[in-house]
Structure formats: C-alpha cells, structure tokens
Design a protein around this motif. Structure first.
Motif, PDB file in Angstrom:
ATOM      1  N   ALA A 207       0.865  -1.347   0.105  1.00  0.00           N
ATOM      2  CA  ALA A 207       0.092  -0.159  -0.099  1.00  0.00           C
ATOM      3  C   ALA A 207       0.726   1.232   0.136  1.00  0.00           C
ATOM      4  CB  ALA A 207      -1.036  -0.173   1.377  1.00  0.00           C
ATOM      5  N   GLY A 208       2.165   1.114   0.793  1.00  0.00           N
ATOM      6  CA  GLY A 208       2.804   2.440   0.805  1.00  0.00           C
ATOM      7  C   GLY A 208       3.337   2.880  -0.672  1.00  0.00           C
ATOM      8  N   LEU A 209       3.637   1.996  -1.352  1.00  0.00           N
ATOM      9  CA  LEU A 209       4.505   2.091  -2.624  1.00  0.00           C
ATOM     10  C   LEU A 209       3.251   2.527  -3.591  1.00  0.00           C
ATOM     11  CD1 LEU A 209       6.539   2.123  -5.133  1.00  0.00           C
ATOM     12  CD2 LEU A 209       5.623  -0.519  -5.178  1.00  0.00           C
ATOM     13  N   ILE A 210       2.253   1.880  -3.704  1.00  0.00           N
ATOM     14  CA  ILE A 210       1.115   2.225  -4.340  1.00  0.00           C
ATOM     15  C   ILE A 210       0.558   3.694  -4.171  1.00  0.00           C
ATOM     16  CG2 ILE A 210      -1.342   1.632  -5.052  1.00  0.00           C
ATOM     17  CD1 ILE A 210      -0.475  -1.257  -4.643  1.00  0.00           C
ATOM     18  N   ASN A 211       0.297   3.927  -2.872  1.00  0.00           N
ATOM     19  CA  ASN A 211      -0.301   5.204  -2.590  1.00  0.00           C
ATOM     20  C   ASN A 211       0.810   6.288  -2.953  1.00  0.00           C
ATOM     21  OD1 ASN A 211      -2.537   4.277  -1.256  1.00  0.00           O
ATOM     22  ND2 ASN A 211      -1.639   4.169   0.612  1.00  0.00           N
ATOM     23  N   ARG A 212       2.107   6.198  -2.925  1.00  0.00           N
ATOM     24  CA  ARG A 212       2.955   7.345  -3.154  1.00  0.00           C
ATOM     25  C   ARG A 212       3.035   7.397  -4.679  1.00  0.00           C
ATOM     26  NH1 ARG A 212       8.726   8.297  -4.184  1.00  0.00           N
ATOM     27  NH2 ARG A 212       9.387   6.093  -4.864  1.00  0.00           N
ATOM     28  N   VAL A 213       3.034   6.423  -5.408  1.00  0.00           N
ATOM     29  CA  VAL A 213       2.812   6.594  -7.000  1.00  0.00           C
ATOM     30  C   VAL A 213       1.810   7.173  -7.113  1.00  0.00           C
ATOM     31  CG1 VAL A 213       2.735   5.596  -8.991  1.00  0.00           C
ATOM     32  CG2 VAL A 213       4.535   4.536  -7.371  1.00  0.00           C
ATOM     33  N   VAL A 214       0.598   6.862  -6.633  1.00  0.00           N
ATOM     34  CA  VAL A 214      -0.688   7.509  -6.973  1.00  0.00           C
ATOM     35  C   VAL A 214      -0.642   9.122  -6.848  1.00  0.00           C
ATOM     36  CG1 VAL A 214      -3.221   7.644  -6.615  1.00  0.00           C
ATOM     37  CG2 VAL A 214      -2.109   5.289  -7.057  1.00  0.00           C
ATOM     38  N   GLN A 215       0.024   9.366  -5.594  1.00  0.00           N
ATOM     39  CA  GLN A 215      -0.093  10.746  -5.247  1.00  0.00           C
ATOM     40  C   GLN A 215       0.823  11.605  -5.913  1.00  0.00           C
ATOM     41  OE1 GLN A 215       0.220  10.357  -0.897  1.00  0.00           O
ATOM     42  NE2 GLN A 215      -1.709   9.079  -0.926  1.00  0.00           N
ATOM     43  N   THR A 216       1.964  11.051  -6.412  1.00  0.00           N
ATOM     44  CA  THR A 216       3.090  11.676  -6.898  1.00  0.00           C
ATOM     45  C   THR A 216       3.036  11.729  -8.430  1.00  0.00           C
ATOM     46  OG1 THR A 216       4.453  10.949  -5.035  1.00  0.00           O
ATOM     47  CG2 THR A 216       5.608  11.889  -6.724  1.00  0.00           C
ATOM     48  N   ALA A 217       2.746  10.784  -9.066  1.00  0.00           N
ATOM     49  CA  ALA A 217       2.903  10.767 -10.176  1.00  0.00           C
ATOM     50  C   ALA A 217       2.105  11.836 -11.342  1.00  0.00           C
ATOM     51  CB  ALA A 217       2.767   9.265 -10.976  1.00  0.00           C
ATOM     52  N   THR A 218       2.769  12.382 -12.352  1.00  0.00           N
ATOM     53  CA  THR A 218       1.717  12.895 -13.569  1.00  0.00           C
ATOM     54  C   THR A 218       1.676  12.116 -14.650  1.00  0.00           C
ATOM     55  OG1 THR A 218       4.010  13.746 -14.409  1.00  0.00           O
ATOM     56  CG2 THR A 218       2.781  15.261 -12.502  1.00  0.00           C
ATOM     57  N   VAL A 219       2.653  11.088 -14.730  1.00  0.00           N
ATOM     58  CA  VAL A 219       2.070   9.925 -15.445  1.00  0.00           C
ATOM     59  C   VAL A 219       1.031   9.335 -15.220  1.00  0.00           C
ATOM     60  CG1 VAL A 219       3.088   7.918 -16.934  1.00  0.00           C
ATOM     61  CG2 VAL A 219       4.779   9.590 -16.406  1.00  0.00           C
ATOM     62  N   PRO A 220       0.109   9.045 -16.416  1.00  0.00           N
ATOM     63  CA  PRO A 220      -1.168   8.055 -16.127  1.00  0.00           C
ATOM     64  C   PRO A 220      -0.855   6.889 -15.425  1.00  0.00           C
ATOM     65  CG  PRO A 220      -1.180   9.073 -18.411  1.00  0.00           C
ATOM     66  CD  PRO A 220      -0.054   9.238 -17.800  1.00  0.00           C
ATOM     67  N   VAL A 221      -1.680   6.586 -14.281  1.00  0.00           N
ATOM     68  CA  VAL A 221      -1.277   5.375 -13.653  1.00  0.00           C
ATOM     69  C   VAL A 221      -2.382   4.501 -13.431  1.00  0.00           C
ATOM     70  CG1 VAL A 221      -0.905   4.754 -10.905  1.00  0.00           C
ATOM     71  CG2 VAL A 221       0.421   6.887 -11.739  1.00  0.00           C
ATOM     72  N   ILE A 222      -2.049   3.266 -13.603  1.00  0.00           N
ATOM     73  CA  ILE A 222      -3.161   2.039 -13.418  1.00  0.00           C
ATOM     74  C   ILE A 222      -2.805   1.618 -11.909  1.00  0.00           C
ATOM     75  CG2 ILE A 222      -3.998  -0.292 -14.116  1.00  0.00           C
ATOM     76  CD1 ILE A 222      -3.285   0.318 -16.749  1.00  0.00           C
ATOM     77  N   GLU A 223      -3.773   1.958 -11.125  1.00  0.00           N
ATOM     78  CA  GLU A 223      -3.573   1.638  -9.703  1.00  0.00           C
ATOM     79  C   GLU A 223      -3.706   0.010  -8.988  1.00  0.00           C
ATOM     80  OE1 GLU A 223      -5.419   3.042  -5.368  1.00  0.00           O
ATOM     81  OE2 GLU A 223      -5.876   4.202  -7.030  1.00  0.00           O
ATOM     82  N   THR A 224      -2.766  -0.393  -8.962  1.00  0.00           N
ATOM     83  CA  THR A 224      -2.790  -2.045  -8.551  1.00  0.00           C
ATOM     84  C   THR A 224      -2.849  -1.871  -6.794  1.00  0.00           C
ATOM     85  OG1 THR A 224      -0.397  -2.132  -8.133  1.00  0.00           O
ATOM     86  CG2 THR A 224      -1.476  -2.868 -10.292  1.00  0.00           C
ATOM     87  N   GLY A 225      -3.627  -2.743  -6.365  1.00  0.00           N
ATOM     88  CA  GLY A 225      -4.072  -2.558  -4.883  1.00  0.00           C
ATOM     89  C   GLY A 225      -3.539  -3.554  -4.141  1.00  0.00           C
ATOM     90  N   ALA A 226      -3.351  -3.205  -2.653  1.00  0.00           N
ATOM     91  CA  ALA A 226      -3.174  -4.066  -1.588  1.00  0.00           C
ATOM     92  C   ALA A 226      -4.345  -4.960  -1.318  1.00  0.00           C
ATOM     93  CB  ALA A 226      -2.896  -3.312  -0.687  1.00  0.00           C
ATOM     94  N   GLY A 227      -4.059  -6.085  -0.649  1.00  0.00           N
ATOM     95  CA  GLY A 227      -5.462  -7.067  -0.864  1.00  0.00           C
ATOM     96  C   GLY A 227      -5.806  -7.253   0.800  1.00  0.00           C
ATOM     97  N   ASN A 228      -6.418  -6.409   1.226  1.00  0.00           N
ATOM     98  CA  ASN A 228      -7.321  -6.807   2.197  1.00  0.00           C
ATOM     99  C   ASN A 228      -8.729  -7.521   2.028  1.00  0.00           C
ATOM    100  OD1 ASN A 228      -7.911  -6.605   5.323  1.00  0.00           O
ATOM    101  ND2 ASN A 228      -9.037  -4.718   5.364  1.00  0.00           N
ATOM    102  N   CYS A 229      -8.458  -8.819   1.787  1.00  0.00           N
ATOM    103  CA  CYS A 229      -9.435  -9.571   1.485  1.00  0.00           C
ATOM    104  C   CYS A 229     -10.245 -10.179   2.423  1.00  0.00           C
ATOM    105  CB  CYS A 229      -8.984 -10.641   0.518  1.00  0.00           C
ATOM    106  SG  CYS A 229      -7.882 -10.001  -0.888  1.00  0.00           S
ATOM    107  N   HIS A 230     -11.566 -10.578   2.196  1.00  0.00           N
ATOM    108  CA  HIS A 230     -12.572 -11.022   2.916  1.00  0.00           C
ATOM    109  C   HIS A 230     -13.085 -12.103   2.689  1.00  0.00           C
ATOM    110  CE1 HIS A 230     -12.139  -6.776   4.264  1.00  0.00           C
ATOM    111  NE2 HIS A 230     -12.810  -6.872   5.364  1.00  0.00           N
ATOM    112  N   ILE A 231     -13.526 -13.159   3.800  1.00  0.00           N
ATOM    113  CA  ILE A 231     -14.247 -14.364   3.598  1.00  0.00           C
ATOM    114  C   ILE A 231     -15.671 -14.247   4.420  1.00  0.00           C
ATOM    115  CG2 ILE A 231     -14.547 -16.802   3.464  1.00  0.00           C
ATOM    116  CD1 ILE A 231     -11.638 -17.182   2.938  1.00  0.00           C
TER     117      ILE A 231
END
Length: 417
Positions: A207-231
């Motif tokens: 999540a830390g890496l992804i959030n930094r890229v999403v918040q910093t980049a001016t290049v278009p970003v495809i956001e991949t996500g951390a997995g807080n997955c539920h059953i």
C-alpha cells in the motif's frame, strides 16, 4: 552485466519510444519466436540468475515475511520461462477488431486494439515480475521500463540482461526491455514525471508504494491494490467447504495480495462453526484477532482493534468478526476492503447473488478461494498486476489491459455540413 543499460531516464524514454514503434508493427509470428527465444535464454542462464538471486538473499534486510517473494529456485526459473512460452501462444490483442460500422454520412469506422506504447513499472522485491512484465508488454506491442526494488537488484539485472541479449540475438531492439539499476527514490520520482515518453505507469507492491505513486505521478497510473480480502461464511454455508476455503485462502501463501485477511461469520452459525474454523486456523499457525462477539465464542482470541479491520497483514494473522446477516457482511466489507477480492461461502442463491451485486471489488467469489485472483489462473498466461481501480482495467491485467483502442475512419470525400 549489460553495459548498454543506463539510468539516464530521458535517454531510456527515447529508446523505449523507438523500440515501441518497432514492436507495434511486429507480426505475431515474430513475437512468438522472440518470446520463445527469451524463454530459452532464461533457462540457459539459470545458474547466473540463481547466483545473482543469492546475492540479493544474502544482503536482504526486508521483513522475513517477504523473503519468499524474493527467493528464486530452479523450479521458479523454469516457471518464468514457461510463462513466456504460454504468453507467446496467446492471441495477439493488437490483431483484434472490437467493432465496425458505417455512419449515416457513409463513413466506415473501425475500432481496433493498439498498444499503449511505453509502459513503466515500479515494483518491490519480486524478480518474477521482471519476466512477467517483459513478456506481457512485448506480446502486446509495448516497450517497458522497469524499476524493481533495491532488494532484488542483482536478480533483476541478471534477468533483464538475459532478456535483452535474447532480443539482440534475433535482431530485435533490446530497448524493448529496460531496467533502471539506480534504486534511489529520486530516480523513481523522475520516472513518475516522464510524461514525454511514458504512456502509463503501473505500481505493483504494498500500500505504501502504491499510494506514493498515485499521489506523486503525473504520468497516467493504473492503480494496483493491496489486498485486504474477506471471506464471509453465510448461515447457509457448507462447513466442510468453508474449512477448506478459509485455510487455503489464509495459509497457502500468506504474504501475497490475494491471501484472505479477514473472516466474517454469520451469527446464527458462529457458535457451531467458529470454534471449528478457529481450531483449523490455529493448527496452521494463524494468530486470530476477534471482535467482542467472536471472543465471546472463542475467548482466547486477541482483541481486534479498529486498525485491524483496515490492515493487510501479509502474515499468518486473521481478524474475525461475527455479523448478523449478508447485508451486514457487505456493509463491513465495503467500508474496509481494498476492492481486491471478496468471498461468500453459501448455498443460498439469493445471498450469493446479492453479495456479488453489492460488494465493491474487482473480484467477487462464491464458494472459492481468493487465491484464484491471478492472471495465470484466469487464463491470461501471466499478469502485469491486479487493478483495483475502475478506469481502463480492473482485476488481473493480462494482454488486453496493455492495449487501448484506435478509431480508423475511411470516407470517400465527405465533408461535414
């Protein structure tokens, strides 16, 4: 190592653009041949790749939970090569015509798939991503600029060098695959602003890496996500099925993003089911953290905190909550998930349909493990990442996600009135 590679991002961008122009015109038989040559080269370089990986393992300072992602074995090298061969055999997405029609003005319009151009990736200590990304971008006609984590630097260099030499050996541009070997944050930030050359940036990691890229980049970003997955174990669940799915989703590879992190259980079956599920999980070394209702049934659970419900553990830890019904489960999931993968275990068709309709996630399962959220398991050959956003691509991203569309219009002299 490959002394052709450089950390001058402007030069890398120019080289990638030139390579992408060549790849966009490359016939699929040539792509297939190249990917098979790359696979052969990876196998031939196994000893070199493993030696480089051992250097990374010897110097690793990462959390021990993530060492498995970093580690390469002969079998994993074989798997990377097999992935390249499988991608080679997949249909070429750039040969696809989405649709065509004739307008009332007599214009013939065709919408077809075309490469994105230059794809950049920033990812953590997972050397297999280097090969997966190179194979998928090449097959879809894109050039790629890779920036892996510093913990995997030697492994990534060995892999990228191997792939580049394979391309050179068949007179294709080595710069279709480029690796940034300077692991500094400054260079990563520069890559995030390389709008002149990079068409899309894909971060892959925590999540830390992804959030930094999403918040910093001016290049278009495809956001991949951390997995807080539920059953969610419904009141109409099959207990034996629930046991198998929960154990598989939590225990098989707890450090990956498609591992389950939370267990929700219907109150009407919790007294009977939860002690059984808790015992099974503990037998596999899982620490359980429960809400008050769960701890009333299994008193020696650790008390869950508010932070637990939003945490991706990447470890043998699972938080447990007792809920009143399927709607309560859906509400909790939508409030706390990362929009990755969610599961209901039930034999009630109406409940399963409601769950799939209302849960907001890229992948919503009925009676199956979250561990299937994977490009290979979805039949994509490999994946570039798992998108948790809603624009362009969502879920495991294979070849189609690395293309966009172009409208080609043919007239016979029409002008607009």
């Amino acid at each position: 190592m490959d002394n052709v590679q450089t950390n001058d991002l402007q030069a890398m961008g120019r080289a990638a653009k030139a390579a992408a122009a060549t790849l966009a015109q490359l016939p699929d038989p040539d792509k297939q041949r190249a990917l098979n040559v790359m696979a052969d080269a990876v196998i031939a370089a196994t000893d070199t790749i493993l030696a480089a990986n051992q250097q990374d393992l010897d110097g690793a300072t990462i959390d021990p939970r993530f060492l498995d992602r970093l580690r390469l074995t002969p079998a994993r090298v074989q798997d990377m090569a097999a992935g390249l061969r499988q991608v080679a055999q997949l249909p070429d997405p750039t040969a696809q015509i989405d649709r065509g029609w004739v307008t009332e003005d007599g214009l013939t319009i065709t919408q077809r798939r075309v490469p994105l151009g230059v794809v950049a990736m920033i990812y953590e200590a997972r050397p297999n991503v280097t090969v997966d990304a190179a194979g998928l971008t090449f097959k879809s006609g894109n050039a790629v600029i890779l920036r892996g984590g510093k913990e995997a630097l030697h492994s990534n260099q060995a892999l990228a060098t191997t792939l580049r030499h394979a391309l050179t050996s068949i007179d294709l541009p080595a710069d279709a695959v480029q690796l940034i070997t300077d692991p500094s944050h400054a260079l990563a930030t520069e890559l995030m602003h390389l709008n002149q050359y990079v068409d899309v940036l894909i971060p892959r990691g925590g999540a830390g890496l992804i959030n930094r890229v999403v918040q910093t980049a001016t290049v278009p970003v495809i956001e991949t996500g951390a997995g807080n997955c539920h059953i969610y174990v419904d009141d109409a669940a099959d207990l034996e099925m629930a046991r198998k799915i929960v154990i598989n989703a939590k225990v098989q590879r707890p450090s990956v993003c498609n591992a389950a992190e939370k267990l929700l259980i219907n109150a009407s079956v919790a007294d009977a089911y939860l002690p059984v599920l808790a015992a099974d999980l503990r037998a596999h070394g899982v620490e359980l953290r429960g809400d008050d209702r769960a701890r009333a049934i299994v008193p020696d659970m650790v008390a869950a905190t508010a932070e637990d419900w939003d945490t991706e553990y990447n470890d043998l830890i699972m938080a447990v909550k007792v809920v009143d019904d399927v709607d309560a489960a859906i509400a909790h999931i939508n409030a706390h998930n990362t929009k990755h993968s969610e599961v209901i275990i039930t034999n009630n068709l109406a409940h399963s349909r409601r769950f799939q309709d209302l849960v907001d996630a890229a992948c919503v399962y009925v009676n199956a493990s979250t561990r299937f959220t994977d490009g290979f398991k979805f039949g994509f050959g490999a994946e570039i990442g798992i998108s948790t956003q809603k624009l362009h691509a969502r879920g495991p991203m294979g070849l189609d996600a690395l293309t966009t569309t172009k409208y080609e219009i043919v007239g016979n002299g029409q002008v607009r009135a």
